[in-house]
Scaffold this active site. Structure first.
Site, mmCIF file in Angstrom:
data_model
loop_
_atom_site.group_PDB
_atom_site.id
_atom_site.type_symbol
_atom_site.label_atom_id
_atom_site.label_comp_id
_atom_site.label_asym_id
_atom_site.label_seq_id
_atom_site.Cartn_x
_atom_site.Cartn_y
_atom_site.Cartn_z
ATOM 1 C CB CYS A 13 -0.931 0.006 1.205
ATOM 2 S SG CYS A 13 -1.944 1.504 1.254
ATOM 3 C CE LYS A 40 -10.538 -4.844 3.933
ATOM 4 N NZ LYS A 40 -11.449 -3.884 3.357
ATOM 5 C CB VAL A 53 -3.914 -0.385 5.575
ATOM 6 C CG1 VAL A 53 -4.260 -1.555 6.447
ATOM 7 C CG2 VAL A 53 -3.752 -0.809 4.124
ATOM 8 C CD GLU A 66 -8.880 8.282 4.479
ATOM 9 O OE1 GLU A 66 -8.356 9.023 3.652
ATOM 10 O OE2 GLU A 66 -9.350 7.185 4.176
ATOM 11 C CB SER A 67 -2.265 8.239 4.380
ATOM 12 O OG SER A 67 -2.806 8.879 3.239
HETATM 13 N N1 LIG Z 1 -7.595 7.648 1.332
HETATM 14 C C1 LIG Z 1 -6.933 6.541 1.976
HETATM 15 C C2 LIG Z 1 -6.599 5.485 0.950
HETATM 16 C C3 LIG Z 1 -6.055 4.211 1.609
HETATM 17 C C4 LIG Z 1 -6.266 2.992 0.709
HETATM 18 O O1 LIG Z 1 -6.825 3.096 -0.397
HETATM 19 N N2 LIG Z 1 -5.829 1.854 1.200
HETATM 20 C C5 LIG Z 1 -6.069 0.627 0.469
HETATM 21 C C6 LIG Z 1 -4.803 -0.193 0.296
HETATM 22 S S1 LIG Z 1 -3.575 0.714 -0.604
HETATM 23 C C7 LIG Z 1 -7.026 -0.241 1.274
HETATM 24 O O2 LIG Z 1 -6.847 -0.424 2.454
HETATM 25 N N3 LIG Z 1 -8.043 -0.781 0.608
HETATM 26 C C8 LIG Z 1 -9.020 -1.588 1.262
HETATM 27 C C9 LIG Z 1 -9.315 -2.854 0.536
HETATM 28 O O3 LIG Z 1 -8.613 -3.175 -0.430
HETATM 29 O O4 LIG Z 1 -10.251 -3.543 0.940
HETATM 30 C C10 LIG Z 1 -5.674 7.024 2.706
HETATM 31 O O5 LIG Z 1 -5.115 8.053 2.273
HETATM 32 O O6 LIG Z 1 -5.287 6.424 3.716
#
Ligand SMILES: N[C@@H](CCC(=O)N[C@@H](CS)C(=O)NCC(=O)O)C(=O)O
Length: 222
Positions: A13, A40, A53, A66-67
């Protein structure tokens, strides 16, 4: 006993990498827990309202999600500011962190495109964004804003990491001729915090992930 912060992660990620880079830049000791996003665990579902994540578990046991808020929290609470002082410059940096997220979406469109036409369209859209970015990079380098590392650098290092893997297989030409971007990218790749943000198996793991997409790009990688 004082608990260290824990970064709830996934191996590939790019948003997790932002938080890992900032933790390293600030020399904050932290643990990592890796989540299988296809399976999860219950505690994760409860702690992460968007099911994504990164999550950061603070020393006091709060879960932050949220990052962008996570890295801003780290920046506000730990010495060594990575956001500029001036409100206009700070707003601009926040906007370019979001710009990096939009580029990540564009990379997703590229590796998920099923047909050549969509693949080419995704490439062109990415190229247009990088051409805009080229004009925004401080001429003096080596970072986005000149001499000091910022949250924008932490957001773009994982973006460039995709191209480091893809360049071995496909001549995308997305970054061709963008001199400041190229210099910035090479500098970030050598930054210890950036190198430490992923495991040694990252390249192979990413290639395996891309091959499994059953997309136009997957065929080019096989
Ligand atoms: N806007 C979020 C985006 C985070 C994101 O998209 N994470 C992805 C992995 S890179 C995730 O956890 N996706 C959930 C899934 O695949 O079910 C941030 O900035 O933290």
């Amino acid at each position: 006993m004082i608990e260290v912060q824990t970064l709830i992660s996934h191996t590939l990620c790019p948003y997790v990498q932002r938080a890992a880079i900032v933790l390293s830049e600030k020399s904050i000791p932290f643990d990592r827990i890796y989540i299988d996003l296809a399976n999860k665990p219950d505690w994760f579902q409860k702690a992460s309202p968007l099911g994504k994540v990164p999550l950061l578990k603070t020393e006091e046991g709060h879960y932050l999600f949220e990052s962008a808020p996570i890295v801003e929290y780290l920046d506000e609470t730990q010495p060594g500011k990575l956001h500029p002082e001036g409100p206009v410059e700070r707003a601009r940096h926040r906007a370019y962190v979001e710009f990096a997220s939009q580029i990540l979406n564009g990379i997703g469109s590229l590796y998920n495109a099923k047909h050549e036409q969509d693949f080419e369209a995704a490439k062109e859209a990415l190229r247009a964004k990088f051409c805009h970015l080229e004009d925004q990079i401080d001429l003096r380098g080596p970072f986005f804003a000149g001499g000091s590392f910022s949250l924008v650098d932490a957001a773009f290092a994982p973006v460039f990491r995709y191209f480091d893997v893809l360049d071995d297989f496909v001549d995308l030409k997305v970054l061709d001729g963008l001199k400041k971007t190229g210099k910035w990218r090479r500098h970030l790749a050598e930054r210890p915090s950036v190198m430490a943000a992923v495991a040694g198996t990252y390249q192979e793991d990413l290639k395996a992930f891309l091959r499994r997409r059953d997309s136009w790009l997957s065929r080019l990688l096989n």
